[in-house]
Write an enzyme that holds these catalytic residues in place. Structure first.
Site, short mmCIF file in Angstrom:
data_model
loop_
_atom_site.label_atom_id
_atom_site.label_comp_id
_atom_site.label_asym_id
_atom_site.label_seq_id
_atom_site.Cartn_x
_atom_site.Cartn_y
_atom_site.Cartn_z
N GLY A 212 0.82 -1.21 0.00
CA GLY A 212 0.00 0.00 0.00
C GLY A 212 0.85 1.25 0.00
N GLY A 216 0.23 4.55 4.86
CA GLY A 216 -0.35 3.35 5.47
C GLY A 216 0.71 2.49 6.13
N GLY A 217 1.85 2.35 5.48
CA GLY A 217 2.93 1.56 6.06
C GLY A 217 3.45 2.16 7.35
N GLU A 236 5.43 -3.13 1.41
CA GLU A 236 5.78 -2.55 0.11
C GLU A 236 5.03 -1.23 0.03
OE1 GLU A 236 4.54 -3.26 -4.43
OE2 GLU A 236 5.13 -5.08 -3.37
N CYS A 270 2.65 -0.67 -8.69
CA CYS A 270 3.78 -0.26 -7.86
C CYS A 270 5.05 -0.11 -8.67
CB CYS A 270 3.98 -1.26 -6.73
SG CYS A 270 4.17 -2.96 -7.28
N GLU A 359 6.43 9.40 -5.09
CA GLU A 359 5.56 8.64 -5.99
C GLU A 359 4.24 9.38 -6.20
OE1 GLU A 359 3.81 4.10 -6.34
OE2 GLU A 359 3.83 5.08 -4.38
#
Length: 490
Positions: A212, A216-217, A236, A270, A359
């Site tokens: 995600g 979130g990570g 990831e 991704c 990103e």
């Protein structure tokens, strides 16, 4: 319903799961662990193959539900179901190979310095694994995806937190896969943002897998830090996947491949190519890229939240002063997005770091002009870690100076290809330095991903009858063993 039964399965609604129900799902998974572990590699391999067959048998039910929730289309979703089944079969092969156990035997040697006792070591499953499903792959990186397949293969029960973008698909997939498992509690499923906290902090959860966003990570990392015991977190998170185009490359081929990779799945990969470095003295590269992107058409993104994030991302890039090199069409859907590519030169890009290397999830990219390939390493070293890095060139010698930099930047290096599309195989490494992943040493795709869910145990001077069969003399299970430093295969 049996493992081979292709009868109708009805998806549930995917309502948010209360905290107590999350805890119960973990407890049920933990209670099912010992029997699953005792099934051994052969028993687990049969179950994974049966799960693969069950998914394929239910393809006609699965893809329409997923399409209604994700807009990804029949062709893409049929292919993803097939990929998910292939992943399960790969891990059945990993189990039958036995090398993942790393069974190692060192016989006693009183003449060694210091004297060596009898020591034997092998890998064991870590315990209950919590998996956070991805938005962009409703099958291959979700309920029955690579994290779940590898964890089940390792001998671990799994509790999945479904992604809010495809709850019915998640329920249906779980019900299909459970047909193949000896105990349905081995695959738990919970829903809702609030379910994350009781899942990650449950004392019986031994590891977490996540695909995600960076935000979130980081939120999951914060939850893990609140635990009294730290546990592994394999996330990831985000990747810009730089592409270096050297002067000898073919402009037409680069442009065509780039536009296709950029817009595949509305850019929701991704491995989307978010940065492309092109030689400034070859303007035909820019022209070809602009022409190719202008011909593309965007579509609907997976969720309104993801679409809004994409629009904020392109506004952020434009706000940094970058010019638009090309813009595609938005498509006919009222909420479709347009692919966009921006352009800048190397000095301006370097001055805008690290913000310009964040990103932008979706069909957006930045083309960066450079004057001399010798200028690239200094800027590449400043980029955040990525899943991939790509080089386009006609001559291998032209790229020699980039290799040491790229090996430290990304987990997969691609030559004259494009990063979208990740092969499911023994050699694949789908990982990279932060923030691409939380652990650059591990992969979330391919046979090696099983290592995330294993822990070694060594047995010193242990009675032979109490040793696991995998590390006994005589090798009763016929697994690869490293004996006194030499690898021995049956």
């Amino acid at each position: 319903m049996g493992a081979g039964d292709a009868g109708t399965v009805t998806p549930a609604g995917g309502a948010a799961t209360a905290a107590e129900a999350v805890r119960e799902a973990v407890e049920r998974a933990a209670a099912a662990w010992e029997a699953w572990r005792a099934a051994g590699p052969a028993g687990r391999a049969r179950a994974l193959e049966a799960a693969a067959e069950a998914l394929l048998d239910h393809t006609e039910e699965l893809w329409p539900v997923a399409d209604a929730e994700t807009h990804l289309g029949e062709t893409r979703l049929r292919g993803e179901i097939a990929r998910t089944a292939a992943q399960l079969r790969l891990f059945a092969g990993v189990l039958r190979d036995g090398g993942y156990l790393e069974a190692t035997i060192d016989h006693p040697d009183p003449e060694a310095t210091p004297p060596r006792p009898d020591v034997r070591r092998m890998n064991h499953p870590i315990g209950v694994v919590a998996v956070f499903a991805a938005s962009n792959f409703p099958f291959a990186f979700s309920v029955a995806g690579g994290d779940t397949a590898s964890a089940l293969a390792a001998g671990c029960p799994v509790v999945v937190k479904a992604h809010e973008g495809h709850p019915k698909t998640s329920e249906l997939t779980a019900s299909v896969v459970r047909q193949a498992l000896p105990d349905p509690a081995l695959l738990g499923l919970v829903h809702g943002f609030e379910a994350g906290e009781p899942l990650v902090t449950h004392p019986r959860v031994a590891a977490v897998g996540f695909t995600g966003s960076l935000a979130g990570g980081k939120a999951i990392q914060a939850l893990i830090r609140r635990r009294p015991d730290p546990i592994p977190f394999y996330g990831e998170l985000g990747s810009v996947n730089p592409v270096i185009v050297l002067p000898s490359a073919d402009p037409a081929a680069v442009a065509e491949g780039f536009a296709a990779s950029l817009t595949l799945g509305v850019g929701q990969f991704c491995t989307n190519p978010g940065l492309v470095f092109v030689p400034a003295d070859r303007p035909e590269f820019e022209r070809a890229i602009a022409d190719a992107v202008a011909k593309t058409t965007g579509g609907r993104m997976l969720t309104a939240k993801i679409r809004d994030g994409y629009l904020r991302g392109v506004d952020r890039i434009a706000g940094a002063g970058l010019a638009v090199l090309a813009r595609g069409r938005a498509g006919s859907a009222p909420d479709a997005v347009a692919p966009q590519v921006f352009v800048t030169d190397l000095d301006a890009f370097a001055a805008g770091l690290p913000a310009l290397a964040e990103e932008c999830f979706g069909p957006a990219s930045i083309v960066v002009r450079y004057g001399d390939p010798a200028e690239l390493p200094a800027v590449l070293r400043r980029l955040p870690g990525s899943l991939t890095a790509t080089v386009h060139a006609a001559s291998p010698g032209e790229a020699g100076g980039l290799v040491p930099v790229l090996e430290r930047l990304a987990g997969r290096l691609i030559w004259n290809g494009w990063p979208t599309g990740v092969a499911v195989c023994w050699a694949m490494h789908h990982g990279g330095p932060w923030p691409a992943t939380t652990s650059a040493a591990h992969t979330s795709v391919g046979a090696a991903s099983i290592k995330r869910w294993l822990v070694p145990v060594a047995y010193q001077d242990w009675p032979a009858e109490l040793l696991p069969p995998e590390v006994r003399d005589g090798n009763p299970l016929g697994v690869p063993q490293r004996v006194n430093g030499r690898l021995v295969r049956p």
